[in-house]
Design an enzyme around this catalytic site. Structure first.
Site, PDB file in Angstrom:
ATOM      1  N   TYR A   4      14.850  -6.599  14.295  1.00 15.04           N
ATOM      2  CA  TYR A   4      14.793  -6.360  12.846  1.00 15.04           C
ATOM      3  C   TYR A   4      15.958  -7.054  12.143  1.00 15.04           C
ATOM      4  CZ  TYR A   4      13.812  -3.570   8.620  1.00 15.04           C
ATOM      5  OH  TYR A   4      13.486  -3.164   7.352  1.00 15.04           O
ATOM      6  N   SER A  10       0.804  -1.230   0.000  1.00 14.64           N
ATOM      7  CA  SER A  10       0.000   0.000   0.000  1.00 14.64           C
ATOM      8  C   SER A  10       0.832   1.273   0.000  1.00 14.64           C
ATOM      9  CB  SER A  10      -0.958   0.011   1.204  1.00 14.64           C
ATOM     10  OG  SER A  10      -0.235   0.019   2.422  1.00 14.64           O
ATOM     11  N   ARG A  11       2.101   1.184   0.455  1.00 15.19           N
ATOM     12  CA  ARG A  11       2.909   2.403   0.563  1.00 15.19           C
ATOM     13  C   ARG A  11       4.384   2.087   0.341  1.00 15.19           C
ATOM     14  NH1 ARG A  11       1.320   4.735   6.369  1.00 15.19           N
ATOM     15  NH2 ARG A  11       1.554   2.523   6.853  1.00 15.19           N
ATOM     16  N   LYS A  36      15.558  -9.967   9.328  1.00 18.85           N
ATOM     17  CA  LYS A  36      16.085  -9.800   7.977  1.00 18.85           C
ATOM     18  C   LYS A  36      17.234 -10.768   7.702  1.00 18.85           C
ATOM     19  CE  LYS A  36      13.213  -6.596   6.803  1.00 18.85           C
ATOM     20  NZ  LYS A  36      12.150  -6.874   5.809  1.00 18.85           N
ATOM     21  N   ASN A  68       7.375  -8.297   0.834  1.00 18.50           N
ATOM     22  CA  ASN A  68       7.843  -6.973   1.218  1.00 18.50           C
ATOM     23  C   ASN A  68       7.342  -6.530   2.590  1.00 18.50           C
ATOM     24  OD1 ASN A  68       8.722  -4.028   0.613  1.00 18.50           O
ATOM     25  ND2 ASN A  68       6.505  -3.857   0.934  1.00 18.50           N
TER      26      ASN A  68
END
Length: 239
Positions: free
Chosen positions: A150, A10-11, A154, A85
């Protein structure tokens, strides 16, 4: 019709990827969790070439139901491109990190990768074609203080990329990761850009469109022999 699913579309980087792949002729499935207004805006930027799919990638049942319902209404079709994503940041030093922030970041990136990719793999294998792109980060390559959760998420997605690439290569399915550095999006708002730019050899933040161009290449026929790789897009920040 060729379908590409972009989670967190969406962004930001997800939107740029969706728009770029629409330019390449894909019908884009734009996943989002709550902000339908922004998701609809992405669809408009894609020229209306696509559909909105609302589900939380970290919720296995929601994800299963959404993908199953899509498949049921698109008999004979399949999703040939998946861009994992979706992701969030909840930064803090580990000593002060709430348990919920640890699990939320890990669940969206790693469990989300499993929940989305696993049910779509059989159709890719049947058709002997697929492109899977996982959004990693410079944090997953070198680790960054204040981002233990994070960095773990990742780093895990990078390892999963390399493992899955070996499992499905014989079926003409490639699996690669893209590892952005500092990209000017909602996720980097609030960071001290002036100070951080001094750490980047190119002296600037990247753009979502620069990441999207790399993804477009990785899904193209020209990248058919590239798999299990991590493409860094960081302006020289970490090599």
């Amino acid at each position: 019709m060729n379908y590409a699913l972009v989670t967190g579309g969406s962004r930001g980087i997800g939107r740029a990827i969706a728009v770029r792949l629409a330019q390449e002729g894909y019908c884009i499935l734009i996943n989002y969790t709550s902000n339908e207004t922004e998701a609809q805006k992405t669809l408009e930027l894609c020229g209306g070439k696509g559909e909105l799919l609302r589900f939380d990638v970290s919720d296995s049942q929601q994800t299963h139901d959404a993908l199953a319902n899509w498949q049921a209404s698109h008999e004979g079709e399949y999703v040939s491109v998946v861009v994992n994503n979706a992701g969030i940041r909840r930064d803090s030093v580990l000593a002060l990190m709430p348990e919920t922030d640890w699990h939320r970041v890990i669940d969206i990136t790693l469990s989300g990768f499993y929940n989305v990719t696993q049910p779509l793999l059989p159709a890719m294998q049947l058709h002997k074609f697929g492109r899977i792109i996982n959004m990693a980060s410079v944090s997953g390559l070198k680790g960054l203080p204040g981002q233990t959760n994070y960095s773990a998420a990742k780093g895990g997605i990078i390892a999963a990329t390399k493992a899955l690439a070996q499992e499905v290569a014989r079926r003409n399915i490639t699996v690669n990761a893209v590892a952005p550095g500092f990209i000017r999006t909602d996720m980097t708002e609030g960071l001290d850009e002036a100070a951080l730019k001094k750490l980047i050899p190119m002296g600037r933040f990247g753009t979502p469109e620069e990441v999207a161009d790399a993804v477009a290449f990785l899904v193209s026929p020209q990248a058919g022999y590239i798999t299990g790789n991590v493409i860094s897009i960081n302006g020289g920040l970490y090599t």
